[in-house]
Scaffold this motif. Sequence first.
Motif, PDB file in Angstrom:
ATOM      1  N   LEU A 220       1.341   0.324  -1.091  1.00 53.59           N
ATOM      2  CA  LEU A 220       0.754   0.088   0.039  1.00 53.59           C
ATOM      3  C   LEU A 220       1.660  -0.620   1.103  1.00 53.59           C
ATOM      4  O   LEU A 220       1.927  -1.073   2.364  1.00 53.59           O
ATOM      5  CB  LEU A 220      -0.137  -0.277  -0.562  1.00 53.59           C
TER       6      LEU A 220
ATOM      7  N   ARG B 101      -2.883  -2.742   5.190  1.00 54.47           N
ATOM      8  CA  ARG B 101      -2.765  -2.470   4.807  1.00 54.47           C
ATOM      9  C   ARG B 101      -3.815  -1.171   4.222  1.00 54.47           C
ATOM     10  O   ARG B 101      -4.041   0.015   3.758  1.00 54.47           O
ATOM     11  CB  ARG B 101      -3.084  -3.358   3.562  1.00 54.47           C
TER      12      ARG B 101
ATOM     13  N   LEU C 271      -3.277   5.417  -1.718  1.00 53.28           N
ATOM     14  CA  LEU C 271      -3.117   4.236  -2.989  1.00 53.28           C
ATOM     15  C   LEU C 271      -4.081   3.669  -3.323  1.00 53.28           C
ATOM     16  O   LEU C 271      -4.228   3.674  -4.175  1.00 53.28           O
ATOM     17  CB  LEU C 271      -1.904   3.584  -2.148  1.00 53.28           C
TER      18      LEU C 271
ATOM     19  N   ASN D  96      -3.530   2.818   4.379  1.00 53.52           N
ATOM     20  CA  ASN D  96      -4.110   3.047   3.020  1.00 53.52           C
ATOM     21  C   ASN D  96      -5.000   4.533   3.849  1.00 53.52           C
ATOM     22  O   ASN D  96      -4.617   5.669   2.947  1.00 53.52           O
ATOM     23  CB  ASN D  96      -4.815   2.660   2.269  1.00 53.52           C
TER      24      ASN D  96
ATOM     25  N   TRP E 131      -2.646   7.009   4.222  1.00 53.00           N
ATOM     26  CA  TRP E 131      -2.277   7.873   2.997  1.00 53.00           C
ATOM     27  C   TRP E 131      -3.036   9.311   2.395  1.00 53.00           C
ATOM     28  O   TRP E 131      -2.657   9.856   1.814  1.00 53.00           O
ATOM     29  CB  TRP E 131      -1.962   7.624   2.207  1.00 53.00           C
TER      30      TRP E 131
ATOM     31  N   PRO F 160      -4.966  -0.689  -5.308  1.00 51.23           N
ATOM     32  CA  PRO F 160      -3.540   0.093  -5.565  1.00 51.23           C
ATOM     33  C   PRO F 160      -2.447   0.626  -5.941  1.00 51.23           C
ATOM     34  O   PRO F 160      -1.891  -0.008  -7.021  1.00 51.23           O
ATOM     35  CB  PRO F 160      -3.096  -0.798  -4.294  1.00 51.23           C
TER      36      PRO F 160
END
Length: 575
Positions: free
Chosen positions: A307, A272, A287, A276, A279, A301
């Motif tokens: 996510l 995760r 997120l 992230n 992103w 998030p």
Amino acid sequence: MEPAGLTFSSDTDKATLIRRASLDLLGVPPTPEEVQAFLDDTSDDAWAGLINRLLDSPLYGERWGRHWLDVAGYADSEGYTNNDSSRAWAYKYRDWVIRSLNSDVGYDQFVKRQLAGDLLPGGRHAIATYFCLAGPDMPDVNSQIERRHHVLNDVASTVGSVLLGVQLGCAQCHDHKYDPISLGDFYRLRAFFQPAVQVKKNHSTSCMLNESSGDETFHLMIHGSWNRPGTVVEPAFPRIANPMGITCSDDQSKRIALADWFMDPDHPLTARVMVNRLWYFHFGNGLCRTPSDFGVVSDHPTPPEVLDWLAKELMDSGWSLKHVHRLIVTSATYRQAGRTGDVSNPGQRDAAWNGLLVSRYQQIDNAWLARFPRRRLEGELIRDAMLMAAGIMNRSMYGMSVRPPLSDELTSTLLEGHWEVSSNVADHQRRSVYVLARRNLRYPIFDAFDRPDANSSCPRRSRTTTAPQSLMLLNSQFSLQMARRTAGRLLMTAVLPEDLVRRAFVVMLGRIPEAVELQWSLEFLATQQRLASSEWVDGKQPIPAPDVSTDPRLAQAVVDLCLAIFNTNEFVYVD
């Protein structure tokens, strides 16, 4: 998006799209030939094909390697003291990161090699463990026990924030103020690395971890003091991220066990945290908007389901980072227009550019991404884009860090030997990722545009808007040199003012000028020609003009036009 009453914006135009993707994935703008090829490709898979070509480019590793070097706190020097002594071998880790990303080594192996590469068969990836030692150091401090204490604390803090997204470093002196992390949790994690970190006065730490064969007792340090050992602890995984209560067995290397635990499919954070980060670098916000802090006081998030989905995609793909990149950049979200209004309509586009149209999308939280968020380029990308426009970028990869020339005003403030200009002039035009990274001295254009000082892991750079940024782009010797080189390049293929303007826009912005821009630029050229003095031009040799018959006043005006385009928002922002 639906509960907020939002829908996607329309797709942006193809010229904007290829520039966005090229800067995003490679860190350099596309060449005019690449733009034209993409515009001419009307096939259904044109966009997917472009993305595959970008991800296969060796420039990808240089671009995304820079992001990882930020979070690792990488530099070519020690920091802290005025001496800021060099680490002549640090570049080997930078090169390892670039090579690993280009080969799309699985993120599980990417992490494992940085935590325990020296313990893996053959020790082929031992240099990767410089990740653990990349932070600042004090080789000349009187107490080497104190020095080792600080190095180990930095290792544990960096590993916690980069891989777990948890600020474990806050627990080195006391139990964490907000998150359920105890003082013991911090020192139990630190104990994994303690046998591999050795120091010697007035010497840099090794460029890699080096496991000691001797027995050592690990202690919790009372109030974080280097000289107050407390309760004995054993290496153990942080409990906040270990809900299954997994423990290390006695028959395996502790650091390899730690690396395996990080990449366990049931681990709640590792995948995760990484998706992230991807992103965040693609959209300017994660997120979770605090990429290295998933704790209680972090931004939660938005939305967590995305996510989770991306984290599973990363693991199911064999931990392929390129797979996640491809998912993101081929999405409808990524392809959206960023400007308000109809970007295909020059009138509306011009109005939107000047802020005369206000879309409701501008009034909401950009986390919903109902349009593509406009972002300013980092200093490294601005410098590289200028080198590209001038047609002089040296594409050589890897090797020792280089030192381009600095101004006399700056070098006069440095200690002897701190910035010996590289003797090979071609090295001065190498990509910015290869420019020497000193902790106590950042290359001027990087400093102006918020390059971190590498004294700690940097999950997200500051985004300031300051007068020195404009002054740097307008008045620096580097900007003027790049404008002259770019003008010389333009004059090799065009002589008529209209052709020069069109070519300048294509080379520097990746598009042809609109009618009003062409008119303004021609008026500007005429004005600058009238202002130019032939005596000044002849004396200063403003461009390396290959055509000796070029009117020097026109040549100077083209230099001014190039300098003006370098200073436009469109050049330093990605739409």
